[in-house]
Design a protein around this motif. Structure first.
Motif, PDB file in Angstrom:
ATOM      1  N   UNK A 192       0.804  -1.224   0.000  1.00  0.00           N
ATOM      2  CA  UNK A 192       0.000   0.000   0.000  1.00  0.00           C
ATOM      3  C   UNK A 192       0.841   1.281   0.000  1.00  0.00           C
ATOM      4  N   UNK A 193       1.998   1.235   0.678  1.00  0.00           N
ATOM      5  CA  UNK A 193       2.844   2.439   0.732  1.00  0.00           C
ATOM      6  C   UNK A 193       3.322   2.817  -0.672  1.00  0.00           C
ATOM      7  N   UNK A 194       3.650   1.807  -1.471  1.00  0.00           N
ATOM      8  CA  UNK A 194       4.094   2.107  -2.848  1.00  0.00           C
ATOM      9  C   UNK A 194       2.937   2.631  -3.696  1.00  0.00           C
ATOM     10  N   UNK A 218     -20.805  -4.748   7.395  1.00  0.00           N
ATOM     11  CA  UNK A 218     -20.332  -3.438   7.844  1.00  0.00           C
ATOM     12  C   UNK A 218     -19.530  -2.727   6.764  1.00  0.00           C
ATOM     13  N   UNK A 219     -19.383  -1.430   6.953  1.00  0.00           N
ATOM     14  CA  UNK A 219     -18.750  -0.556   5.946  1.00  0.00           C
ATOM     15  C   UNK A 219     -17.263  -0.870   5.744  1.00  0.00           C
ATOM     16  N   UNK A 220     -16.649  -1.578   6.711  1.00  0.00           N
ATOM     17  CA  UNK A 220     -15.201  -1.847   6.622  1.00  0.00           C
ATOM     18  C   UNK A 220     -14.851  -3.053   5.752  1.00  0.00           C
ATOM     19  N   UNK A 221     -15.847  -3.640   5.101  1.00  0.00           N
ATOM     20  CA  UNK A 221     -15.566  -4.919   4.429  1.00  0.00           C
ATOM     21  C   UNK A 221     -16.008  -4.970   2.972  1.00  0.00           C
ATOM     22  N   UNK A 222     -16.069  -3.817   2.323  1.00  0.00           N
ATOM     23  CA  UNK A 222     -16.493  -3.795   0.925  1.00  0.00           C
ATOM     24  C   UNK A 222     -15.568  -2.912   0.097  1.00  0.00           C
ATOM     25  N   UNK A 223     -15.380  -3.295  -1.167  1.00  0.00           N
ATOM     26  CA  UNK A 223     -14.512  -2.552  -2.081  1.00  0.00           C
ATOM     27  C   UNK A 223     -14.990  -2.818  -3.515  1.00  0.00           C
ATOM     28  N   UNK A 273     -13.166   2.933  -1.403  1.00  0.00           N
ATOM     29  CA  UNK A 273     -12.217   3.175  -2.498  1.00  0.00           C
ATOM     30  C   UNK A 273     -10.868   2.493  -2.265  1.00  0.00           C
ATOM     31  N   UNK A 274     -10.339   2.549  -1.050  1.00  0.00           N
ATOM     32  CA  UNK A 274      -9.011   1.935  -0.871  1.00  0.00           C
ATOM     33  C   UNK A 274      -8.687   1.489   0.550  1.00  0.00           C
ATOM     34  N   UNK A 275      -9.274   2.175   1.557  1.00  0.00           N
ATOM     35  CA  UNK A 275      -8.829   1.922   2.934  1.00  0.00           C
ATOM     36  C   UNK A 275      -9.094   0.486   3.387  1.00  0.00           C
ATOM     37  N   UNK A 276     -10.243  -0.055   2.990  1.00  0.00           N
ATOM     38  CA  UNK A 276     -10.576  -1.417   3.433  1.00  0.00           C
ATOM     39  C   UNK A 276      -9.579  -2.431   2.879  1.00  0.00           C
ATOM     40  N   UNK A 277      -9.298  -2.304   1.594  1.00  0.00           N
ATOM     41  CA  UNK A 277      -8.364  -3.259   0.990  1.00  0.00           C
ATOM     42  C   UNK A 277      -6.952  -3.067   1.554  1.00  0.00           C
ATOM     43  N   UNK A 278      -6.558  -1.804   1.755  1.00  0.00           N
ATOM     44  CA  UNK A 278      -5.223  -1.534   2.310  1.00  0.00           C
ATOM     45  C   UNK A 278      -5.073  -2.150   3.704  1.00  0.00           C
ATOM     46  N   UNK A 279      -6.167  -2.061   4.504  1.00  0.00           N
ATOM     47  CA  UNK A 279      -6.099  -2.638   5.859  1.00  0.00           C
ATOM     48  C   UNK A 279      -5.754  -4.127   5.784  1.00  0.00           C
ATOM     49  N   UNK A 280      -6.451  -4.844   4.879  1.00  0.00           N
ATOM     50  CA  UNK A 280      -6.226  -6.287   4.748  1.00  0.00           C
ATOM     51  C   UNK A 280      -4.814  -6.550   4.210  1.00  0.00           C
TER      52      UNK A 280
END
Ligand code: ZN
Length: 410
Positions: free
Chosen positions: A133-135, A343-348, A391-398
Motif C-alpha cells: 500500500x505504501x508504494x 459493515x462498511x469496513x468490508x467492501x470494495x 475506495x481503498x482503505x478497506x483493501x489496504x487494511x487487509x
C-alpha cells in the motif's frame, strides 16, 4: 424555560452533527463532489483482466499504445485517469485448461507478468509497480497508476510450495486458489466436489501464502473451500471480484449472506464484481441459456472453447438475443447489502473489466465511470469517510495485515 433550553440543545446537536453530503448538496453539486472524491482518493480495483486482453490481441511491445488508449475492452490509461482508478490489480489469469499442462500454467503466468513489466518499463511516466500500500500511495502522489498483480488460479504453483515465494518475488500479491474447475489445491464453485474443500496440498498452500505474505483470494472457490480457508488462514482474506448471491441465487461463485458475514468477521474484504451475469438474476439466466445453446453448436461442429469461431458465435448470439439491461444502481444494491451484513469496513470494488465481454451495467461501462458509482453511493447517504473506505482503505487494511502476519511468522 426548561423546554426552550431543551429545544436549543437539540438544534445545537443537529447543527453540530456531520450532515451527509446528500442532505446539504443539490444534485449537480453532488455529482461534482463525487468526481472530486474519485480523484482525491486512491481507487483500488480488485480485478482487471488487461493482461488477458493483451494476450488475446497478440500483444507486442509495438502495440504498447493500446494500453494508453484503445477502443477495445474497458481498461486503458485515459479512461482510468478520467475516472480516478489508480490501483487496478492486474489479473494473471490461468484458464482451467492449463492445469493439465506439465508446467501447470507457470509459463503462461510468467508471460502475463511479463506484459505488466513491459507496460511499466515502456510507460514509466504513467504506470508503476506496487508491492504494498505504501508504494501505491507514493505512485498516487506522483500521478501514476499502480499495477499490483493478483494471480487468478493457483495452478502455476504446481507441486512445489517454493513457487508461492517465487510468485511473491515477481510481484504477485494475491492468489485466487482456483478458477472455474477444481485444481490440485481446492474445489471450485464451477465443478462438482472432489476434495470437499482444500486438498492436503491446498492446506499447505494457504499456510505458505500466510507465511510469505500473499493475500488468499476466495473468489471462484466452492463454499466448502471458503469455510475451510476461513478456519485455516491466520491472516484476513479477500474476495477480489465477487458479488452477493442474494441477488443472483443461481450464481454459485457469488457469496451467500453467511459467507459475507463470515469474511467480515474475519476482517476480510469483498470487492464487488460488476459483471451483469453475476449481479442480476435475469442476466444470469440469460447467460446460462446462451452458453447452453452455443454449447450445442460447439458439440455439433466439434469446436473447442478457444476456437475463434466460438467468439463469433457468441457475438452473433448477443446480436440476435440482446442481454437484459442492468443499471448501475444494481451495483450500489450489492454494496448496500454487503454493508448491511458485514459493515462498511468490508467492501470494495472488483470490476472484472476486460474479462466479461462488455457485459457491464449501464453507467458503469469502463473505469471512467467510477465517479458515477460514487455519486450513487453518496445519493444513498454514504459519507466521505465511507467512500474513502470503499475506495481503498478497506483493501489496504487487509493488505497491510497480511504483510504483518507474514513478518511475525518469519
Ligand atoms: Zn474471475
Amino acid at each position: 424555560m426548561k423546554q426552550l433550553s431543551y429545544v436549543f440543545l437539540l438544534l445545537l446537536a443537529i447543527s453540530c452533527a456531520e450532515k451527509k453530503p446528500v442532505d446539504r448538496m443539490d444534485d449537480e453539486a453532488l455529482q461534482k463532489y463525487a468526481d472530486e472524491l474519485a480523484h482525491r482518493y486512491i481507487i483500488t480495483d480488485g480485478h482487471v483482466d488487461l493482461p488477458e486482453r493483451l494476450k488475446g490481441s497478440g500483444f507486442t511491445t509495438d502495440s504498447i499504445n493500446s494500453v494508453v488508449k484503445t477502443k477495445e475492452g474497458e481498461f486503458d490509461y485515459e479512461r482510468a485517469k478520467k475516472g480516478g482508478l489508480t490501483a487496478p490489480f492486474m489479473s494473471i489469469y490461468i484458464p482451467a485448461d492449463y492445469q493439465k499442462n506439465e508446467d501447470y500454467g507457470k509459463g503462461l503466468a510468467d508471460s502475463l507478468i511479463g506484459y505488466v513489466n513491459d507496460i511499466v518499463r515502456l510507460l514509466p511516466d504513467k504506470f508503476a509497480h506496487a508491492k504494498n500500500p505504501q508504494e501505491v500511495e507514493a505512485n498516487f502522489k506522483a500521478g501514476k497508476i499502480s499495477l499490483p498483480m493478483g494471480m487468478e488460479n493457483g495452478s502455476p504453483i504446481g507441486t512445489d510450495l517454493k513457487n508461492v515465494k517465487y510468485f511473491y518475488d515477481k510481484g504477485v500479491r494475491y492468489i485466487t486458489l482456483t478458477h472455474s474447475k477444481n485444481n490440485h489445491i481446492c474445489d471450485s464453485s464451477g465443478d462438482s466436489a472432489k476434495w470437499n474443500g482444500l486438498s492436503p496440498f491446498g492446506i499447505e498452500v494457504v499456510k505458505e501464502m500466510n507465511r510469505v505474505g500473499i493475500m488468499v483470494d476466495i473468489s471462484h472457490v466452492d463454499d466448502s473451500t471458503f469455510y475451510q480457508v476461513m478456519k485455516l488462514s491466520k491472516a484476513p482474506c479477500i474476495a477480489s471480484h465477487s458479488s452477493a448471491r442474494y441477488f443472483a441465487p443461481t450464481v454459485r461463485r457469488d457469496m451467500t449472506d453467511d459467507m459475507i458475514k463470515k469474511l467480515g468477521e474475519k476482517d476480510g474484504v469483498i470487492s464487488v464484481n460488476f459483471y451483469t451475469a453475476f449481479v442480476d438474476s435475469a442476466t444470469a439466466n440469460y447467460q446460462a441459456r446462451s452458453f447452453k445453446e452455443i454449447g450445442k453448436i460447439m458439440q455439433e461442429k466439434k469446436l473447442k472453447f478457444f476456437d475463434p469461431e466460438v467468439e463469433k458465435l457468441m457475438t452473433q448470439y448477443k446480436k440476435d438475443h440482446p442481454a437484459p439491461e442492468v443499471d448501475i444502481e444494481v451495483i450500489a444494491n450489492h454494496i448496500d447489502h454487503i454493508v448491511k451484513l458485514a459493515g462498511i469496513d468490508h467492501v470494495a470494488f472488483g470490476s472484472d473489466f476486460d474479462g466479461v465481454g462488455g457485459m457491464l451495467p449501464k453507467g458503469l461501462e469502463d473505469p471512467s465511470k467510477y465517479p458515477n458509482l460514487i455519486y450513487r453511493l453518496l445519493k444513498r447517504g454514504y459519507t466521505e469517510s465511507d467512500i474513502e473506505k470503499i475506495c481503498y482503505k478497506n483493501l489496504f487494511r487487509v493488505w497491510n495485515k497480511v504483510e504483518e502476519v507474514a513478518k511475525v511468522s518469519n
